[in-house]
Design a protein around this motif. Structure first.
Motif, mmCIF file in Angstrom:
data_model
loop_
_atom_site.group_PDB
_atom_site.id
_atom_site.type_symbol
_atom_site.label_atom_id
_atom_site.label_comp_id
_atom_site.label_asym_id
_atom_site.label_seq_id
_atom_site.Cartn_x
_atom_site.Cartn_y
_atom_site.Cartn_z
ATOM 1 N N LEU A 15 0.905 -1.172 0.013
ATOM 2 C CA LEU A 15 -0.052 -0.039 0.003
ATOM 3 C C LEU A 15 0.962 1.321 -0.085
ATOM 4 O O LEU A 15 0.664 2.207 -0.771
ATOM 5 C CB LEU A 15 -0.887 0.137 1.229
ATOM 6 N N SER A 16 1.873 1.282 0.966
ATOM 7 C CA SER A 16 2.804 2.457 0.850
ATOM 8 C C SER A 16 3.446 2.669 -0.506
ATOM 9 O O SER A 16 3.505 3.743 -0.958
ATOM 10 C CB SER A 16 3.852 2.099 2.082
ATOM 11 N N GLN A 17 4.091 1.612 -1.047
ATOM 12 C CA GLN A 17 4.755 1.572 -2.411
ATOM 13 C C GLN A 17 3.785 2.130 -3.344
ATOM 14 O O GLN A 17 4.331 2.917 -4.489
ATOM 15 C CB GLN A 17 5.499 0.334 -2.600
ATOM 16 N N ARG A 18 2.728 1.635 -3.295
ATOM 17 C CA ARG A 18 1.623 1.956 -4.294
ATOM 18 C C ARG A 18 1.131 3.628 -4.264
ATOM 19 O O ARG A 18 1.345 4.143 -5.151
ATOM 20 C CB ARG A 18 0.542 1.160 -4.260
ATOM 21 N N SER A 19 1.124 4.122 -3.034
ATOM 22 C CA SER A 19 0.946 5.313 -2.812
ATOM 23 C C SER A 19 1.840 6.445 -3.209
ATOM 24 O O SER A 19 1.704 7.339 -3.931
ATOM 25 C CB SER A 19 0.377 5.643 -1.325
ATOM 26 N N ILE A 20 3.116 5.749 -3.052
ATOM 27 C CA ILE A 20 4.266 6.745 -3.408
ATOM 28 C C ILE A 20 4.344 6.744 -4.962
ATOM 29 O O ILE A 20 4.664 7.569 -5.677
ATOM 30 C CB ILE A 20 5.495 5.980 -2.894
ATOM 31 N N LYS A 21 3.960 5.776 -5.503
ATOM 32 C CA LYS A 21 4.083 5.437 -7.130
ATOM 33 C C LYS A 21 3.097 6.242 -7.532
ATOM 34 O O LYS A 21 3.358 7.043 -8.665
ATOM 35 C CB LYS A 21 4.056 4.139 -7.550
ATOM 36 N N GLU A 22 1.853 6.156 -7.462
ATOM 37 C CA GLU A 22 0.623 6.787 -7.804
ATOM 38 C C GLU A 22 0.752 8.354 -7.420
ATOM 39 O O GLU A 22 -0.074 9.116 -8.355
ATOM 40 C CB GLU A 22 -0.651 5.955 -7.511
ATOM 41 N N ARG A 23 0.703 8.546 -6.178
ATOM 42 C CA ARG A 23 0.492 10.060 -5.826
ATOM 43 C C ARG A 23 1.640 10.815 -5.419
ATOM 44 O O ARG A 23 1.418 11.899 -5.064
ATOM 45 C CB ARG A 23 -0.586 9.919 -4.524
ATOM 46 N N GLY A 24 2.693 10.017 -5.221
ATOM 47 C CA GLY A 24 4.045 10.741 -4.620
ATOM 48 C C GLY A 24 3.940 11.233 -3.361
ATOM 49 O O GLY A 24 4.396 11.785 -2.626
ATOM 50 N N VAL A 25 3.020 10.340 -2.545
ATOM 51 C CA VAL A 25 2.677 10.686 -1.087
ATOM 52 C C VAL A 25 3.016 9.507 -0.215
ATOM 53 O O VAL A 25 2.870 8.570 -0.336
ATOM 54 C CB VAL A 25 1.223 11.077 -0.760
ATOM 55 N N PHE A 26 3.787 9.659 0.645
ATOM 56 C CA PHE A 26 4.161 8.768 1.691
ATOM 57 C C PHE A 26 3.088 8.519 2.938
ATOM 58 O O PHE A 26 2.911 9.597 3.366
ATOM 59 C CB PHE A 26 5.320 8.927 2.414
#
Length: 56
Positions: A15-26
């Motif tokens: 979930l964390s990796q996907r958030s960083i990849k898609e939204r650029g948000v940690f």
């Protein structure tokens, strides 16, 4: 119980990796709580355990 913890750990990491990849948000540990809500009953884990996993 170790399998349940590992499952949650992998889910939170994905979930964390996907958030960083898609939204650029940690995502913070607080942001992860809605995604793990209710999972404790299904996996037989205490809610505090889920919070600690998300915090790591």
């Amino acid at each position: 119980m170790a399998r349940s913890v590992n499952f949650v750990w992998n889910f939170v990491n994905e979930l964390s990796q996907r958030s960083i990849k898609e939204r650029g948000v940690f995502l913070s540990a607080y942001d992860m709580h809605p995604y793990t809500k209710g999972v404790g009953k299904e996996l037989g884990l205490h809610s505090q355990t889920l919070q600690c996993i998300a915090g790591e």
